[in-house]
Scaffold this motif. Structure first.
Motif, PDB file in Angstrom:
ATOM      1  N   HIS A 184       0.863  -1.186   0.000  1.00 14.76           N
ATOM      2  CA  HIS A 184       0.000   0.000   0.000  1.00 14.76           C
ATOM      3  C   HIS A 184       0.900   1.236   0.000  1.00 14.76           C
ATOM      4  O   HIS A 184       1.652   1.457   0.954  1.00 14.76           O
ATOM      5  CB  HIS A 184      -0.932  -0.010   1.215  1.00 14.76           C
ATOM      6  N   ILE A 185       0.809   2.011  -1.063  1.00 18.43           N
ATOM      7  CA  ILE A 185       1.706   3.147  -1.278  1.00 18.43           C
ATOM      8  C   ILE A 185       0.931   4.449  -1.166  1.00 18.43           C
ATOM      9  O   ILE A 185      -0.038   4.670  -1.910  1.00 18.43           O
ATOM     10  CB  ILE A 185       2.381   3.070  -2.657  1.00 18.43           C
ATOM     11  N   VAL A 186       1.349   5.305  -0.261  1.00 11.94           N
ATOM     12  CA  VAL A 186       0.768   6.641  -0.137  1.00 11.94           C
ATOM     13  C   VAL A 186       1.638   7.609  -0.930  1.00 11.94           C
ATOM     14  O   VAL A 186       2.852   7.670  -0.721  1.00 11.94           O
ATOM     15  CB  VAL A 186       0.706   7.105   1.332  1.00 11.94           C
ATOM     16  N   ILE A 187       1.022   8.369  -1.825  1.00 11.40           N
ATOM     17  CA  ILE A 187       1.756   9.363  -2.593  1.00 11.40           C
ATOM     18  C   ILE A 187       1.374  10.752  -2.088  1.00 11.40           C
ATOM     19  O   ILE A 187       0.204  11.100  -2.021  1.00 11.40           O
ATOM     20  CB  ILE A 187       1.498   9.211  -4.113  1.00 11.40           C
ATOM     21  N   THR A 188       2.380  11.524  -1.680  1.00 15.82           N
ATOM     22  CA  THR A 188       2.136  12.827  -1.080  1.00 15.82           C
ATOM     23  C   THR A 188       3.393  13.673  -1.140  1.00 15.82           C
ATOM     24  O   THR A 188       4.490  13.168  -0.895  1.00 15.82           O
ATOM     25  CB  THR A 188       1.681  12.687   0.396  1.00 15.82           C
ATOM     26  N   GLN A 189       3.237  14.952  -1.438  1.00 17.97           N
ATOM     27  CA  GLN A 189       4.399  15.846  -1.461  1.00 17.97           C
ATOM     28  C   GLN A 189       4.835  16.225  -0.054  1.00 17.97           C
ATOM     29  O   GLN A 189       6.023  16.244   0.256  1.00 17.97           O
ATOM     30  CB  GLN A 189       4.082  17.101  -2.279  1.00 17.97           C
ATOM     31  N   SER A 190       3.850  16.516   0.814  1.00 16.16           N
ATOM     32  CA  SER A 190       4.188  17.010   2.154  1.00 16.16           C
ATOM     33  C   SER A 190       4.382  15.881   3.164  1.00 16.16           C
ATOM     34  O   SER A 190       5.092  16.050   4.156  1.00 16.16           O
ATOM     35  CB  SER A 190       3.089  17.948   2.655  1.00 16.16           C
ATOM     36  N   ALA A 191       3.709  14.734   2.935  1.00 18.96           N
ATOM     37  CA  ALA A 191       3.747  13.599   3.875  1.00 18.96           C
ATOM     38  C   ALA A 191       3.277  14.004   5.265  1.00 18.96           C
ATOM     39  O   ALA A 191       3.743  13.491   6.274  1.00 18.96           O
ATOM     40  CB  ALA A 191       5.141  12.987   3.940  1.00 18.96           C
ATOM     41  N   ASP A 192       2.299  14.904   5.300  1.00 12.42           N
ATOM     42  CA  ASP A 192       1.805  15.435   6.568  1.00 12.42           C
ATOM     43  C   ASP A 192       0.509  14.724   6.958  1.00 12.42           C
ATOM     44  O   ASP A 192      -0.565  15.092   6.497  1.00 12.42           O
ATOM     45  CB  ASP A 192       1.569  16.944   6.445  1.00 12.42           C
ATOM     46  N   PHE A 193       0.618  13.683   7.774  1.00  9.68           N
ATOM     47  CA  PHE A 193      -0.561  13.033   8.307  1.00  9.68           C
ATOM     48  C   PHE A 193      -0.264  12.441   9.670  1.00  9.68           C
ATOM     49  O   PHE A 193       0.887  12.282  10.071  1.00  9.68           O
ATOM     50  CB  PHE A 193      -1.138  11.964   7.358  1.00  9.68           C
ATOM     51  N   ASN A 194      -1.330  12.108  10.381  1.00 12.90           N
ATOM     52  CA  ASN A 194      -1.269  11.699  11.774  1.00 12.90           C
ATOM     53  C   ASN A 194      -0.745  10.260  11.900  1.00 12.90           C
ATOM     54  O   ASN A 194      -1.360   9.331  11.383  1.00 12.90           O
ATOM     55  CB  ASN A 194      -2.672  11.806  12.387  1.00 12.90           C
ATOM     56  N   PRO A 195       0.349  10.036  12.612  1.00 12.05           N
ATOM     57  CA  PRO A 195       0.882   8.676  12.762  1.00 12.05           C
ATOM     58  C   PRO A 195       0.024   7.782  13.653  1.00 12.05           C
ATOM     59  O   PRO A 195       0.290   6.584  13.764  1.00 12.05           O
ATOM     60  CB  PRO A 195       2.263   8.908  13.391  1.00 12.05           C
ATOM     61  N   GLU A 196      -1.015   8.347  14.274  1.00 14.96           N
ATOM     62  CA  GLU A 196      -1.871   7.568  15.176  1.00 14.96           C
ATOM     63  C   GLU A 196      -3.063   6.936  14.459  1.00 14.96           C
ATOM     64  O   GLU A 196      -3.832   6.203  15.085  1.00 14.96           O
ATOM     65  CB  GLU A 196      -2.383   8.462  16.315  1.00 14.96           C
TER      66      GLU A 196
END
Length: 230
Positions: A85-97
């Motif tokens: 499962h690959i997340v594509i994002t420029q900022s990679a700003d999301f909640n690790p929880e």
């Protein structure tokens, strides 16, 4: 294919008026159990799943393969129980929880140099892939070529609309599976399967209808992207 890369299939459910979420961009949970089973089948047939950070933020999770027959088929083919499962994002700003980081799946991050810095030294992602253009955006074409080089041959794209638009614009999509659900969402700001700036009608990508299936009140449409005029 225009270049060496995985075969790519967009799989999305949308309202009868072509919206993949409401105007608040809430998680789209209007698909039936049949649509959920269809999505799981497509994921099970893939080597990897690709989706944007907006989709991850909306759901906080991803769909895993759980049906015993699908799991058994993957194992028979020598695959891991779950695709990457690959997340594509420029900022990679999301909640690790969020729940996504607790699911038993291989998790990869496709991002920029800046985005990779956010997760450097963390254990949430098994791999962090950086493919960056000269303008600091993600080089999706190069990333897909890399995936092909490591034997990822089938890629399912789950949205959102901006990601799909950028991939269509770069001629990186081969097929669409669209589920038409029996509701009207409306809203000028509600997202659609393909967002971005759009195409002029005479330059728009053309599709070939491969299959139509009705299951109760939903219609499943399978399209192939045409690269040459018949």
């Amino acid at each position: 294919m225009a270049q060496h890369r995985p075969h790519t299939t967009v799989v999305l459910a949308m309202s009868a008026d072509g919206k993949i979420a409401d105007f608040r961009r809430s998680p789209a949970r209007f698909g039936s159990g049949a649509d959920q089973a269809h999505l799981e089948k497509q994921i099970a047939a893939s080597d990897a799943v690709l989706f944007g950070a907006g989709t991850l933020r909306a759901y906080g999770t991803t769909l895993t393969v759980s049906h015993p027959t699908l799991l058994q088929h993957r194992i028979k083919e020598g695959k891991t129980p779950q695709p990457v499962h690959i997340v594509i994002t420029q900022s990679a700003d999301f909640n690790p929880e969020i729940k996504f980081f607790k699911q038993p799946i291989p998790r990869w991050l496709l991002t920029t140099t800046a985005g990779a810095t956010v997760w450097q030294g963390c254990s949430e992602f098994e791999q962090i892939l950086v493919f960056e253009t000269s303008t600091g955006t993600i080089d999706t074409t190069a990333a897909l070529q890399y995936l092909a080089s490591i034997h990822i041959t089938r890629l399912v794209v789950l949205g959102g609309g901006q990601l799909v638009a950028s991939m269509v614009h770069s001629d990186l999509i081969d097929e669409f599976w669209l589920t038409i659900c029996p509701l009207i969402l409306g809203g000028t700001t509600a997202p659609t399967p393909v967002e971005g700036q759009g195409f002029f009608a005479n330059l728009a990508p053309r599709l070939k209808l491969l299959a139509v299936e009705q299951v109760e009140q939903e219609v499943f449409l399978h399209y192939q992207v045409q690269r040459t005029l018949d």
